[in-house]
Design a protein around this motif. Structure first.
Motif, PDB file in Angstrom:
ATOM      1  N   UNK A  44    -115.901 -90.959  31.388  1.00  0.00           N
ATOM      2  CA  UNK A  44    -115.503 -91.273  32.760  1.00  0.00           C
ATOM      3  C   UNK A  44    -116.596 -92.037  33.515  1.00  0.00           C
ATOM      4  N   UNK A  45    -116.182 -93.074  34.200  1.00  0.00           N
ATOM      5  CA  UNK A  45    -117.069 -93.821  35.086  1.00  0.00           C
ATOM      6  C   UNK A  45    -116.206 -94.510  36.137  1.00  0.00           C
ATOM      7  N   UNK A  46    -116.804 -95.372  36.915  1.00  0.00           N
ATOM      8  CA  UNK A  46    -116.051 -95.981  38.029  1.00  0.00           C
ATOM      9  C   UNK A  46    -115.013 -97.000  37.537  1.00  0.00           C
ATOM     10  N   UNK A  47    -114.999 -97.282  36.249  1.00  0.00           N
ATOM     11  CA  UNK A  47    -113.996 -98.229  35.733  1.00  0.00           C
ATOM     12  C   UNK A  47    -112.743 -97.540  35.208  1.00  0.00           C
ATOM     13  N   UNK A  48    -112.687 -96.221  35.305  1.00  0.00           N
ATOM     14  CA  UNK A  48    -111.521 -95.492  34.778  1.00  0.00           C
ATOM     15  C   UNK A  48    -110.668 -94.962  35.932  1.00  0.00           C
ATOM     16  N   UNK A  49    -109.379 -94.863  35.672  1.00  0.00           N
ATOM     17  CA  UNK A  49    -108.471 -94.210  36.630  1.00  0.00           C
ATOM     18  C   UNK A  49    -107.959 -92.935  35.972  1.00  0.00           C
ATOM     19  N   UNK A  50    -107.996 -91.847  36.708  1.00  0.00           N
ATOM     20  CA  UNK A  50    -107.566 -90.564  36.162  1.00  0.00           C
ATOM     21  C   UNK A  50    -106.358 -90.053  36.950  1.00  0.00           C
ATOM     22  N   UNK A  51    -105.225 -89.946  36.252  1.00  0.00           N
ATOM     23  CA  UNK A  51    -104.029 -89.338  36.846  1.00  0.00           C
ATOM     24  C   UNK A  51    -104.122 -87.825  36.650  1.00  0.00           C
ATOM     25  N   UNK A  52    -103.892 -87.106  37.728  1.00  0.00           N
ATOM     26  CA  UNK A  52    -103.971 -85.644  37.636  1.00  0.00           C
ATOM     27  C   UNK A  52    -102.594 -85.057  37.934  1.00  0.00           C
ATOM     28  N   UNK A  53    -102.082 -84.265  37.012  1.00  0.00           N
ATOM     29  CA  UNK A  53    -100.812 -83.589  37.256  1.00  0.00           C
ATOM     30  C   UNK A  53    -101.165 -82.330  38.033  1.00  0.00           C
ATOM     31  N   UNK A  54    -101.019 -82.430  39.359  1.00  0.00           N
ATOM     32  CA  UNK A  54    -101.579 -81.395  40.242  1.00  0.00           C
ATOM     33  C   UNK A  54    -100.494 -80.656  41.006  1.00  0.00           C
ATOM     34  N   UNK A  55     -99.299 -80.568  40.428  1.00  0.00           N
ATOM     35  CA  UNK A  55     -98.277 -79.758  41.086  1.00  0.00           C
ATOM     36  C   UNK A  55     -98.649 -78.289  40.916  1.00  0.00           C
ATOM     37  N   UNK A  56     -98.010 -77.426  41.719  1.00  0.00           N
ATOM     38  CA  UNK A  56     -98.439 -76.029  41.786  1.00  0.00           C
ATOM     39  C   UNK A  56     -98.139 -75.232  40.511  1.00  0.00           C
ATOM     40  N   UNK A  57     -99.185 -74.749  39.869  1.00  0.00           N
ATOM     41  CA  UNK A  57     -99.036 -73.738  38.818  1.00  0.00           C
ATOM     42  C   UNK A  57    -100.049 -72.658  39.167  1.00  0.00           C
ATOM     43  N   UNK A  58    -100.091 -71.587  38.347  1.00  0.00           N
ATOM     44  CA  UNK A  58    -101.070 -70.544  38.696  1.00  0.00           C
ATOM     45  C   UNK A  58    -102.497 -71.008  38.436  1.00  0.00           C
ATOM     46  N   UNK A  59    -102.654 -72.184  37.794  1.00  0.00           N
ATOM     47  CA  UNK A  59    -103.997 -72.703  37.541  1.00  0.00           C
ATOM     48  C   UNK A  59    -104.390 -73.783  38.547  1.00  0.00           C
ATOM     49  N   UNK A  60    -103.643 -73.831  39.656  1.00  0.00           N
ATOM     50  CA  UNK A  60    -103.826 -74.917  40.603  1.00  0.00           C
ATOM     51  C   UNK A  60    -105.278 -75.052  41.076  1.00  0.00           C
ATOM     52  N   UNK A  61    -105.877 -73.926  41.444  1.00  0.00           N
ATOM     53  CA  UNK A  61    -107.245 -74.003  41.987  1.00  0.00           C
ATOM     54  C   UNK A  61    -108.239 -74.442  40.920  1.00  0.00           C
ATOM     55  N   UNK A  62    -108.019 -73.929  39.714  1.00  0.00           N
ATOM     56  CA  UNK A  62    -108.926 -74.324  38.622  1.00  0.00           C
ATOM     57  C   UNK A  62    -108.789 -75.822  38.359  1.00  0.00           C
ATOM     58  N   UNK A  63    -107.545 -76.298  38.444  1.00  0.00           N
ATOM     59  CA  UNK A  63    -107.306 -77.719  38.222  1.00  0.00           C
ATOM     60  C   UNK A  63    -108.047 -78.545  39.269  1.00  0.00           C
ATOM     61  N   UNK A  64    -107.990 -78.091  40.521  1.00  0.00           N
ATOM     62  CA  UNK A  64    -108.659 -78.852  41.583  1.00  0.00           C
ATOM     63  C   UNK A  64    -110.186 -78.876  41.359  1.00  0.00           C
ATOM     64  N   UNK A  65    -110.696 -77.819  40.752  1.00  0.00           N
ATOM     65  CA  UNK A  65    -112.129 -77.821  40.413  1.00  0.00           C
ATOM     66  C   UNK A  65    -112.394 -78.892  39.355  1.00  0.00           C
ATOM     67  N   UNK A  66    -111.468 -79.039  38.396  1.00  0.00           N
ATOM     68  CA  UNK A  66    -111.622 -80.090  37.377  1.00  0.00           C
ATOM     69  C   UNK A  66    -111.579 -81.480  38.007  1.00  0.00           C
ATOM     70  N   UNK A  67    -110.776 -81.606  39.072  1.00  0.00           N
ATOM     71  CA  UNK A  67    -110.695 -82.903  39.764  1.00  0.00           C
ATOM     72  C   UNK A  67    -112.059 -83.244  40.371  1.00  0.00           C
ATOM     73  N   UNK A  86    -111.634 -93.198  39.690  1.00  0.00           N
ATOM     74  CA  UNK A  86    -110.619 -93.141  40.733  1.00  0.00           C
ATOM     75  C   UNK A  86    -109.549 -92.120  40.356  1.00  0.00           C
ATOM     76  N   UNK A  87    -109.116 -91.340  41.335  1.00  0.00           N
ATOM     77  CA  UNK A  87    -108.163 -90.253  41.071  1.00  0.00           C
ATOM     78  C   UNK A  87    -106.800 -90.592  41.664  1.00  0.00           C
TER      79      UNK A  87
END
Ligand code: AGP
Length: 614
Positions: free
Chosen positions: A516-539, A548-549
């Motif tokens: 990962x660097x500034x030349x990559x785009x990262x799509x995050x599947x961030x709809x609500x699951x029970x791991x939502x908060x952990x996912x946001x930490x990964x973001x 870019x997210x």
């Protein structure tokens, strides 16, 4: 993977062949060709190479020169043996140009057969494995066999999965087909007979359809059609019903099939879910040889599939384990049968496949049956090989899918697998009937949520434009967001040829984050699951690396997007049903990106819709 069409009878014409080939083009488009048995008594062959242009060239050539015909065979190629050149284009002929063949699949022992034929003085004009079949039939015919006898004899000498159709100048109007673990369907309008790799190729011609059985020879001619086993013992033809309409196999005003099929997703899912429960709320499978008691005795589920179907299977693993507490193993079909899978008579092996013909999955299903498992096929094509082989079938009712990149069948597969998960939970007593009913109710609301997600069409077009210069994409998610991420990356790779990887978000830090660097785009599947908060930490980990997210999330979470980031809001649904909604923006992003790059989204390079080689 390669498309075959053949016609004989009163309405035989070169146009039947070329129009059928246009409908089969999704199976391969490296080259195309026809051989017609004309009223002058001989064969005329027209072939063209050059990717998607080959059929247009063929149309001009063949249609301009061919008049009335007895019979004809046609082929659109996805190259395996030999480059996609004119010389390797089907149909292929024998030494004396008295036998013509179109073939789908691979003759695995063709080298040995070719050496044998070369030693006998046969002259080959292509690099294909197919041509050996023409020469072997030539030998049989010279020995006095009929075309049917020749095909039966030659079929037993060849190894590998295949289907082919042959014609001989010595038997005007007669076509002989053979099928072994590769698709072939027979149809008639009462005056002519049609053989094809898939139903849409003859949907506008045939009114009655028949199964063609594996390891059987089919002889079609002016007097009708007969099927026989390899010892030439006759076997009755079995008719089957096709509910697909011609319109469903046309673009109907859309620019391409992929966009049409993206927009058909709510209807496809509605049809797949409709009328499935009987009075006591049990799931009605389309075909079954086992009952609810046997289903209740299952102690393990094994899902086998490839590509996009595998991603649907992955979603099902989360749901089945959650609702039934049954262990679920998931395997890429091509790995399953070569790794000693632990399967017995209490295992339910579920083969997931749009086509029902993917050779790797079909072979896995055979293996599962050999191991004594109960088997279930989830597929879209009625009467396909998997549907005929499995002990039970749950059809997705998505209608014909023509775009090579699967879209509507993917979400319909997830819907079908959710019903299976709920049925397993019901028969095992892990969910109360009311809970099952409540979840069914939520499942039936998903098409309406998909309609909402489809309104994001222009938003995704803008996003694709915004990221048009980016050359690396990553898709991350957790729990059922992970298979969605994999599917988003696959769609983008398939049609835009851009490097795109899907990862479980929690796994990034174990290696992939290095990319990962500034030349990559990262799509995050961030709809609500029970791991939502952990996912946001990964973001946060992603943001810290300057990439870019793009967040795919529920509107209530719009605030988690930072300034300058993109947030795509999709309706919030039950977390286990969310993949059917969340994947839609990713399909649309892939579509708009590929179109923006000028690519043909329906015919991505190197790909075929149905992969019937190993
Ligand atoms: C999907 O976009 C691909 N064309 C491919 O991965 C496909 O899903 C795979 O080949 C499996 O096909 P099936 O569903 O017909 O078995």
């Amino acid at each position: 993977m390669c498309g075959i069409i053949a016609v004989t009878g009163k309405r035989a014409s070169v146009e039947v062949l070329t129009s059928g080939l246009h409908r089969l083009e999704y199976r391969g488009y490296d080259s195309a060709g026809v051989v017609v048995h004309d009223r002058g008594g001989g064969f005329s062959r027209y072939r063209a190479a050059g990717g998607t242009k080959s059929l247009v060239t063929l149309d001009k050539e063949a249609s301009a020169h061919v008049g009335e015909i007895y019979a004809g065979i046609g082929h659109t190629r996805w190259a395996t043996h030999g480059a996609p050149t004119l010389f390797n284009a089907h149909p292929h002929l024998d030494c004396n140009e008295r036998v013509a063949i179109v073939h789908n699949g691979i003759v695995e022992n063709y080298r040995a057969l070719k050496e044998e034929l070369l030693a006998k003085g046969h002259v080959f004009s292509s690099e294909t494995d197919t041509e050996v079949i023409a020469h072997l039939i030539e030998v049989e015919l010279r020995g006095g066999a009929t075309l049917t006898q020749a095909v039966a004899s030659v079929a037993s000498r060849m190894r590998g999965a295949m289907s082919f159709v042959v014609a001989s100048v010595d038997e005007p109007g007669v076509l002989v087909g053979f099928k072994r673990m590769a698709p072939m369907v027979l149809g008639t309008d009462g005056e002519s007979w049609f053989l094809a790799s898939d139903i849409p190729a003859i949907l506008d011609r045939a009114s009655t359809f028949f199964h063609v059985d594996d390891e059987h020879v089919l002889t079609v001619g002016p007097d009708g059609a007969t099927m026989a086993d390899l010892s030439l013992t006759p076997v009755p033809l079995v008719e089957f019903h096709v509910s697909w309409t011609l319109e469903s196999a046309e673009r109907s005003g859309f620019d391409d099939f992929m966009s049409k099929e993206i927009f058909e997703q709510p209807a496809a899912l509605r049809d797949t879910l409709a009328g499935r429960l009987d009075a006591d709320r049990s799931l009605m499978l389309d075909v079954t040889t086992f009952d609810a008691d046997e289903l209740a005795r299952i102690n393990k589920v094994f899902i086998v599939a490839c590509g996009t179907s595998y991603h649907a299977g992955m979603v099902a693993k989360y749901a089945i384990e959650h609702w039934t507490k049954l262990p679920v193993e998931l395997d890429i079909s091509s790995e399953f049968r070569y790794r000693d899978p632990v399967v017995d008579e209490r295992t339910l092996v579920v083969a997931v496949s749009q086509s029902g013909e993917t050779l790797d999955t079909l072979a896995a299903l055979h293996e599962a049956k050999n191991l004594g498992a109960q088997t279930l096929a989830v597929c879209n094509v009625v009467g396909s090989s998997m549907a005929r082989l499995a002990d039970a079938v749950l059809y997705t009712r998505a209608g014909p899918e023509v775009g090579v990149a699967a879209t509507k069948t993917h979400t319909a597969q997830i819907g079908a697998l959710m019903m299976l998960a709920l049925e397993l939970a019901r028969v095992r007593g892990y969910l109360y009937p009311q809970e099952v009913a409540e979840l069914y109710g939520q499942l039936q609301e998903i098409p309406a949520h998909m309609d909402e997600a489809l309104k994001l069409w222009d938003t995704l077009a803008d996003l694709a434009r915004k990221h048009s210069g980016i050359s690396r994409f990553y898709f991350i998610g957790r729990h059922v967001g992970y298979p969605v991420a994999l599917e988003g990356a696959l769609k983008l790779k398939e049609i835009s040829y851009l490097p795109a990887e899907g990862y479980p978000a929690g796994e990034l830090k174990h290696g992939p984050i290095a990319m990962l660097d500034e030349n990559a785009v990262v799509f995050v599947i961030a709809t609500r699951t029970r791991l939502h908060e952990k996912l946001l930490a990964n973001v946060e980990e992603v943001r810290a690396r300057g990439s870019e997210v793009v967040l795919i999330g529920n509107p209530i979470d719009a605030g988690v997007a930072r300034a300058g980031e993109s947030f795509v809001g999709v309706p919030q649904v039950h977390p286990l049903f969310a993949p059917m909604v969340d994947v839609i923006p990713l399909q649309m992003f892939a579509y708009h990106t590929a179109r923006g790059m000028g690519y043909d989204v329906d015919r991505p390079r190197n790909l075929a819709k149905t992969v019937t080689v190993e």
